[in-house]
Design an enzyme around this catalytic site. Structure first.
Site, PDB file in Angstrom:
ATOM      1  N   GLY A   1      24.977 124.873   8.578  1.00 60.88           N
ATOM      2  CA  GLY A   1      26.134 125.268   7.808  1.00 60.88           C
ATOM      3  C   GLY A   1      26.703 126.630   8.089  1.00 60.88           C
ATOM      4  N   GLY A   2      26.391 127.238   9.250  1.00 58.26           N
ATOM      5  CA  GLY A   2      27.027 128.478   9.639  1.00 58.26           C
ATOM      6  C   GLY A   2      26.931 129.549   8.581  1.00 58.26           C
TER       7      GLY A   2
ATOM      8  CB  THR B   1      22.824 124.609  12.455  1.00 58.73           C
ATOM      9  OG1 THR B   1      23.714 125.621  12.892  1.00 58.73           O
ATOM     10  CG2 THR B   1      21.411 125.023  12.772  1.00 58.73           C
TER      11      THR B   1
END
Length: 526
Positions: free
Chosen positions: A422-423, A340
């Protein structure tokens, strides 16, 4: 050591310095923070295509000068043809390739909605100017971009479309310092500037996109594009010590981000960086993720309102009581992946924007549309394939999103926009940065630079350990191990921890911005 930058007129931050500069130049030309974020978002598609692009989704939080906070959901739903029959015989949706490109890309609709509701007056061709130039003339590949392109080359180079021609034109991944040119993307951005953003969903550009997708085997059709529009759900909010926190509603994991800080606030930790700080946030994360994985998905399919969870004082107290202050809860639960970009801007009028966009995995589905140069997301690969239940695939349904932009309004009048890529790590990094800055008196840039941690997996990894940067104090590491955490020590500065950024507007109009030394970012001011 990087230092936060301060100014009074306008400020931007993003994970690539050229995108930050594009946004600050818009502010210099009289643009609003919203307009600056559109310029940043477009530029990131040209300079940071491994992390984001116009073929993905986006979410916005906007704090207006009068104190109103509103949100934009620019998440695309599953295609009409994306049903269980399309994946017959499969246990899960592929992570890459045409069948992973099964949702509409909502990013451009978010730009459109943000600009429509904004007081800005700059023309669209001005906002997209720098992105067009960067895509057309080319930009030097960054170290991080080169490393990811090399790591993902084998799984992407043979995907149908223009991935190989764009990102591996010599038969190998582009290397650091080499020039990345995206002329087809430049033409697409120019078409949007000339014809308007709705051309992405209805018009000549939409037809070209749909034809490309069909040729490559994606189920997304021209009709799917035409039926998409960004929405404006109410932001989620909760009060904590000294501030009111805001985040976006499902399908994002904004609920989890708010819960982590709300639960940690209830623990009453008085000092930062020690065992109580890290252990408390990690255990609060586990409780928040349990709630997230039980409830969060498309709002239309959720049996309980997310704001009701935040307003349930007894429920929050029960979650806090479930946290053992000395021992780690057995882990893991299922984890979420994703990559992202977060970026933000603030202008001299008092508008502060927190914005996040993604194509999910690095380079999304791996499909680069030959005619338009758009890298299409694989967000819909996160759908599950049972008939019913959490995040089950259905035409039109929005997939669960790790994306979530954060914003805080302090009791003393400060407004803070912050976030990260970073999920699974996004809410954890948000909690680290906010708790340090807001509750433990750490300066803004230092709050981002200090060593971080990640419970679970991100960046396509399967490991579910508690990962910590090795700069964390040895006694704290030992205490975490003794408490039962499955500790894994990583490098001193690692992108596994995400690329964070933050902006703070002070009551006197002073603007402060910080960016992550783990990224290629920069803060732009004027």
């Amino acid at each position: 050591m990087m230092h936060s930058l301060r100014c009074y007129k306008g400020i931007t931050t993003s994970p690539h310095h050229l995108a930050s500069q594009a946004g600050s130049d818009v502010l210099k030309d009289g643009g609003t923070a919203v307009e600056a974020c559109v310029a940043i978002a477009a530029a990131l598609a040209a300079v940071y295509p491994h992390m984001t692009g116009i073929g993905g989704d986006g979410f916005w939080l906007i704090h207006e000068p009068d104190g109103r906070v509103h949100a934009i959901d620019a998440c695309g739903g599953a295609a009409a043809k994306a049903n269980l029959g399309l994946y017959a015989g499969m246990s899960e949706i592929p992570w890459r390739g045409p069948l992973s490109a099964n949702t509409v890309a909502g990013t451009i609709s978010g730009w459109k909605r943000a600009l429509a509701d904004d007081a800005g007056t700059l023309a669209l061709d001005r906002l997209l100017r720098d992105a067009i130039d960067l895509a057309e003339a080319g930009v030097a590949v960054t170290c991080g971009g080169a490393e990811l392109a090399a790591a993902k080359h084998a799984e992407l180079v043979d995907q149908p479309g223009a991935y190989a021609a764009t990102f591996a034109p010599a038969g190998r991944p582009l290397r650091e310092g080499e020039l990345l040119r995206q002329p087809a993307l430049a033409r697409t951005l120019r078409a949007l500037a000339e014809n308007g953003l709705q051309d992405f969903y209805e018009g000549k550009l939409a037809r070209s996109i749909a034809q490309d997708l069909a040729k490559l085997g994606s189920p997304v059709s021209e009709d799917d594009l035409a039926h998409h529009a960004a929405t404006k759900p109410d932001p989620l909010t909760i009060a904590v010590k000294d501030a009111c926190l805001f985040n976006t509603a499902p399908p994002t994991q904004g609920l989890a981000s708010l819960l982590i800080l709300a639960l940690f606030d209830r623990l009453g930790v008085s000092e930062g960086e020690g065992f109580a700080h890290l252990h408390g946030l990690i255990e609060a994360t586990k409780q928040a993720f349990i709630v997230r994985d039980r409830h969060v998905g498309d709002l239309a399919y959720m049996p309980v309102a997310p704001q009701a969870i935040l307003d349930d004082t007894a429920g929050l107290d029960a979650m806090t009581a479930a946290i053992d202050r000395e021992r780690a809860l057995a882990w893991p639960q299922d984890a979420a992946l994703g990559d992202t970009t977060w970026f933000g801007a603030a202008d001299g009028r008092g508008q502060v924007v927190s914005c996040i966009q993604s194509t999910y995995f690095e380079f999304g589905s791996g499909l680069v549309l030959p005619e338009t140069g758009i890298t299409w997301q694989n967000r819909g690969s996160s759908f599950r394939l049972p008939d019913e239940g959490w995040n089950a695939l259905k035409p039109g349904r929005k997939p669960f999103h790790t994306l979530n932009p954060a914003l805080a309004r302090f009791d003393d009048g400060r407004v803070m926009a912050y976030g990260t890529m970073g999920g699974e790590g996004q809410p954890q990094t948000q909690a680290a940065v906010f708790s340090r800055y807001a509750w433990f008196g750490v300066p803004l840039q230092e709050a981002i630079t200090r060593p971080r941690w990640l419970l679970g997996r991100t960046w396509g990894e399967t490991s579910t350990t508690l990962k910590l940067e090795r700069r964390i104090d040895d006694t704290v590491l030992a205490a975490l191990r003794d408490a039962g955490h499955d500790v894994e020590v990583l490098g001193a500065f690692t992108s596994t921890m995400g690329h964070a950024g933050a902006i703070v507007r002070h009551p006197d109009g002073l603007l402060e911005g910080a960016t992550d030394p783990r990224s290629d970012g920069g803060v732009g001011t004027w």
